[in-house]
Design a protein around this motif. Sequence first.
Motif, mmCIF file in Angstrom:
data_model
loop_
_atom_site.group_PDB
_atom_site.id
_atom_site.type_symbol
_atom_site.label_atom_id
_atom_site.label_comp_id
_atom_site.label_asym_id
_atom_site.label_seq_id
_atom_site.Cartn_x
_atom_site.Cartn_y
_atom_site.Cartn_z
ATOM 1 N N GLY A 1 0.713 -1.387 -0.140
ATOM 2 C CA GLY A 1 -0.131 0.121 0.054
ATOM 3 C C GLY A 1 0.820 1.472 0.002
ATOM 4 N N LEU A 2 2.060 1.205 -0.128
ATOM 5 C CA LEU A 2 2.892 2.350 0.100
ATOM 6 C C LEU A 2 2.802 3.299 -1.134
ATOM 7 C CD1 LEU A 2 5.516 3.717 0.870
ATOM 8 C CD2 LEU A 2 6.925 2.516 -0.200
ATOM 9 N N VAL A 3 2.793 2.800 -2.259
ATOM 10 C CA VAL A 3 2.545 3.718 -3.490
ATOM 11 C C VAL A 3 1.247 4.600 -3.404
ATOM 12 C CG1 VAL A 3 2.359 3.797 -5.840
ATOM 13 C CG2 VAL A 3 4.179 2.633 -5.022
ATOM 14 N N GLN A 4 0.043 3.641 -3.086
ATOM 15 C CA GLN A 4 -1.223 4.092 -3.017
ATOM 16 C C GLN A 4 -1.281 5.207 -2.001
ATOM 17 O OE1 GLN A 4 -0.240 1.020 -3.144
ATOM 18 N NE2 GLN A 4 -1.823 -0.218 -4.390
ATOM 19 N N LEU A 5 -0.529 5.125 -0.845
ATOM 20 C CA LEU A 5 -0.459 5.991 0.178
ATOM 21 C C LEU A 5 0.232 7.361 -0.106
ATOM 22 C CD1 LEU A 5 -1.045 6.858 3.234
ATOM 23 C CD2 LEU A 5 1.064 5.730 3.614
ATOM 24 N N GLY A 6 1.356 7.066 -0.888
ATOM 25 C CA GLY A 6 2.268 8.353 -1.289
ATOM 26 C C GLY A 6 1.434 9.240 -2.315
ATOM 27 N N ARG A 7 0.735 8.404 -3.206
ATOM 28 C CA ARG A 7 0.000 9.249 -4.130
ATOM 29 C C ARG A 7 -1.165 9.966 -3.671
ATOM 30 N NH1 ARG A 7 -0.288 4.141 -8.804
ATOM 31 N NH2 ARG A 7 1.577 4.969 -9.870
ATOM 32 N N ALA A 8 -1.884 9.339 -2.520
ATOM 33 C CA ALA A 8 -2.980 10.201 -1.857
ATOM 34 C C ALA A 8 -2.365 11.392 -0.954
ATOM 35 C CB ALA A 8 -3.611 9.065 -0.878
ATOM 36 N N LEU A 9 -1.141 11.222 -0.311
ATOM 37 C CA LEU A 9 -0.837 12.224 0.388
ATOM 38 C C LEU A 9 -0.359 13.333 -0.557
ATOM 39 C CD1 LEU A 9 1.432 10.357 3.262
ATOM 40 C CD2 LEU A 9 -0.539 11.405 3.350
ATOM 41 N N ALA A 10 0.497 13.001 -1.475
ATOM 42 C CA ALA A 10 0.977 13.994 -2.631
ATOM 43 C C ALA A 10 -0.139 14.883 -3.165
ATOM 44 C CB ALA A 10 1.546 13.339 -3.746
ATOM 45 N N ALA A 11 -1.493 13.959 -3.424
ATOM 46 C CA ALA A 11 -2.569 14.631 -4.089
ATOM 47 C C ALA A 11 -3.192 15.730 -2.833
ATOM 48 C CB ALA A 11 -3.694 13.587 -4.255
ATOM 49 N N ARG A 12 -2.960 15.420 -1.815
ATOM 50 C CA ARG A 12 -3.353 16.488 -0.671
ATOM 51 C C ARG A 12 -2.415 17.392 -0.356
ATOM 52 N NH1 ARG A 12 -5.665 11.598 -0.207
ATOM 53 N NH2 ARG A 12 -7.683 11.224 0.394
ATOM 54 N N GLY A 13 -1.224 17.635 -1.307
ATOM 55 C CA GLY A 13 -0.111 18.631 -0.858
ATOM 56 C C GLY A 13 0.777 18.265 -0.227
ATOM 57 N N VAL A 14 1.010 17.186 0.658
ATOM 58 C CA VAL A 14 1.888 16.681 1.606
ATOM 59 C C VAL A 14 3.111 16.517 0.899
ATOM 60 C CG1 VAL A 14 2.424 15.108 3.446
ATOM 61 C CG2 VAL A 14 0.077 15.788 3.091
ATOM 62 N N ASP A 15 4.253 17.210 1.462
ATOM 63 C CA ASP A 15 5.618 16.867 1.088
ATOM 64 C C ASP A 15 6.169 15.698 1.469
ATOM 65 O OD1 ASP A 15 5.761 19.329 -0.413
ATOM 66 O OD2 ASP A 15 6.342 20.212 1.680
ATOM 67 N N LEU A 16 6.842 14.705 0.549
ATOM 68 C CA LEU A 16 7.173 13.482 0.996
ATOM 69 C C LEU A 16 8.754 13.594 1.334
ATOM 70 C CD1 LEU A 16 5.234 11.481 -1.473
ATOM 71 C CD2 LEU A 16 4.415 12.136 1.000
ATOM 72 N N VAL A 17 9.110 12.901 2.334
ATOM 73 C CA VAL A 17 10.551 12.563 2.683
ATOM 74 C C VAL A 17 10.438 11.358 2.880
ATOM 75 C CG1 VAL A 17 12.740 13.243 4.272
ATOM 76 C CG2 VAL A 17 10.786 14.952 3.653
ATOM 77 N N SER A 18 11.745 10.588 2.240
ATOM 78 C CA SER A 18 11.842 9.183 2.362
ATOM 79 C C SER A 18 13.166 8.662 2.550
ATOM 80 C CB SER A 18 11.352 8.325 1.235
ATOM 81 O OG SER A 18 10.992 7.179 1.399
ATOM 82 N N THR A 19 13.507 7.383 2.590
ATOM 83 C CA THR A 19 14.763 6.758 2.704
ATOM 84 C C THR A 19 14.873 5.830 1.723
ATOM 85 O OG1 THR A 19 14.070 5.110 4.420
ATOM 86 C CG2 THR A 19 14.865 7.221 5.117
ATOM 87 N N GLY A 20 16.270 5.273 1.330
ATOM 88 C CA GLY A 20 16.383 4.047 0.667
ATOM 89 C C GLY A 20 15.509 3.701 -0.236
ATOM 90 N N GLY A 21 15.398 2.368 0.008
ATOM 91 C CA GLY A 21 14.382 1.632 -0.817
ATOM 92 C C GLY A 21 12.661 2.191 -0.923
ATOM 93 N N THR A 22 12.241 2.774 0.293
ATOM 94 C CA THR A 22 11.169 3.334 0.206
ATOM 95 C C THR A 22 11.008 4.587 -0.761
ATOM 96 O OG1 THR A 22 11.044 2.675 2.626
ATOM 97 C CG2 THR A 22 9.347 4.455 1.595
ATOM 98 N N ALA A 23 12.323 5.170 -0.897
ATOM 99 C CA ALA A 23 12.250 6.401 -1.780
ATOM 100 C C ALA A 23 12.162 6.016 -3.133
ATOM 101 C CB ALA A 23 13.428 7.398 -1.291
ATOM 102 N N ALA A 24 12.965 4.941 -3.467
ATOM 103 C CA ALA A 24 12.986 4.594 -4.574
ATOM 104 C C ALA A 24 11.941 4.005 -5.127
ATOM 105 C CB ALA A 24 14.001 3.289 -4.878
ATOM 106 N N ALA A 25 10.890 3.357 -4.443
ATOM 107 C CA ALA A 25 9.400 2.901 -4.938
ATOM 108 C C ALA A 25 8.634 3.964 -5.062
ATOM 109 C CB ALA A 25 9.015 2.030 -3.742
ATOM 110 N N LEU A 26 8.754 4.970 -4.586
ATOM 111 C CA LEU A 26 8.053 6.204 -4.474
ATOM 112 C C LEU A 26 8.351 6.958 -5.723
ATOM 113 C CD1 LEU A 26 7.690 7.659 -0.806
ATOM 114 C CD2 LEU A 26 5.830 6.503 -2.284
ATOM 115 N N ARG A 27 9.549 7.018 -6.270
ATOM 116 C CA ARG A 27 10.167 7.706 -7.276
ATOM 117 C C ARG A 27 9.590 7.032 -8.586
ATOM 118 N NH1 ARG A 27 14.959 8.962 -4.494
ATOM 119 N NH2 ARG A 27 14.746 11.187 -3.790
#
Length: 529
Positions: free
Chosen positions: A19-45
């Motif tokens: 559910g990470l990507v779906q959560l990231g998209r939902a937060l970004a759509a609400r204007g939330v800035d995303l900060v991440s690490t390693g593999g999590t950042a790669a999956a979101l990118r």
Amino acid sequence: MTDLAPVKRALLSVSDKTGLVQLGRALAARGVDLVSTGGTAAALRDAGLAVRDVSDLTGFPEMMDGRVKTLHPMVHGGLLALRDDAGHLGAMQDHGIAPIDLLVVNLYPFEATVARGADYAEAVENIDIGGPAMIRAAAKNHGFVSVVTDPEDYAALLAELDAQDGQTTLAFRQRLAQTAYARTGAYDAAVSTWMAGAIGVETPRRRVFAGTLAQPLRYGENPHQRAAFYTDGSDRPGVATATQHQGKELSYNNINDTDAAFELVSEFLPTDGPACAIIKHANPCGVARGDTLTQAYARAFDCDRTSAFGGIIALNMKLDLATAEAISGIFTEVVIAPGADDAAIAHFARKKNLRLLTTKGLGNPMAPGLAFRQVSGGMLVQDRDNGMILETALQVVTKRAPDADELADLMFAWKVAKHVKSNAIVYVKDLATVGIGAGQMSRVDSTRIAARKSVDMAEVMGLPGALTQGSVVASDAFFPFADGLLAAAEAGARAIIQPGGSVRDAEVIAAADAAGLAMVFTGQRHFRH
């Protein structure tokens, strides 16, 4: 501390990417800035989302194989700063620390790593440090920060942000914080328990038990008691990991009794033939083998038809239609088996008050593990009773040795007695129980009660005498006097299996010889209180 806290920046660092990507998209759509690490950042990118690396935030790259990446004031200051404290706000401004309003972290899979048999070094490497530190920081500052540690809470988080126009309420953050502390507590418990075993500490000075809520229950043993069912994360086949195919929610007593039934039937390997155990109030009221599963059920049922009503039935093989039809002859609360035919499932579907559970196999009765029980002001902890006796370990103590049929029945009776409340007496004939005495203060009373019930069942079945004629007897602990053994002989028993070890063993052996009984000692008892 405020009621509504806005979510403008989120730090995401997860091992479980569900559910990470779906959560990231939902937060970004609400204007939330995303900060991440390693593999999590790669999956979101990879999903096309704009993400800032934690290393950009801290000014330090990840180092030491990822052991050091979030342990930095830029991270923990952003999580811990009180937004209504002028001193904290001043420190943030002086040092360029930006607030982090939402932390989404789940931990290195330590429990799964240990469960698959990892060696010591690999297990240690999977002990998360930065994750628990961030979770505890965010949870402490729940007056302003939301912390999510489980993908199951993603939907609730997004619903809260929608309902509160991009903010979260204090009550919501408090619930998240409580869950977060429970998660880190359970994680530390898993690490400390594993380490105690790994380094051979049998009685740790401090011991922690943790569980995950499987379901809240309507009530406990009685309606005035609140209750819930928690799992321990193990994959041992049984009621906690079973699939429920139909019927209403299991109750506290259903779960307890179903566990007792399945643990008992797991003593009997399918390769040795079909077996069935019928349980009532955590005690067996009938256990048997048969040429077919239907026959095994019928023979178990014939031990005590009255008590079987409203009981729990456990099978050691896949449930078939013929057995399902036979079971349907009386009201049964739960049936549990390592599988079920489609036809059997369809047949039971018409029984709305019956619950059918299937497992991924049988439990291993010799598997290690802990059993614990709460007492006033403390906890009793012991190894689970995984004791097992081979025929070759039996000591024949009487002039007459048991013949082959008697020996087979004695071994069967001994396995059943292990699962009967003390004082336990089990009569067996032809690999089926024909009388069970459980939970009495006197062993001789258990012996007589079991025999009396066998007389009652013989009458119901239109047979003369008692079902115990020609049987064998198992006693979970030694006979302290000869009276219990003599009562068994009076009921028609021909052979006895018991631990031995009484100061009056010689007297009991002499009584057995005088009655023409064969008796064997196991050297091991099975108290079950």
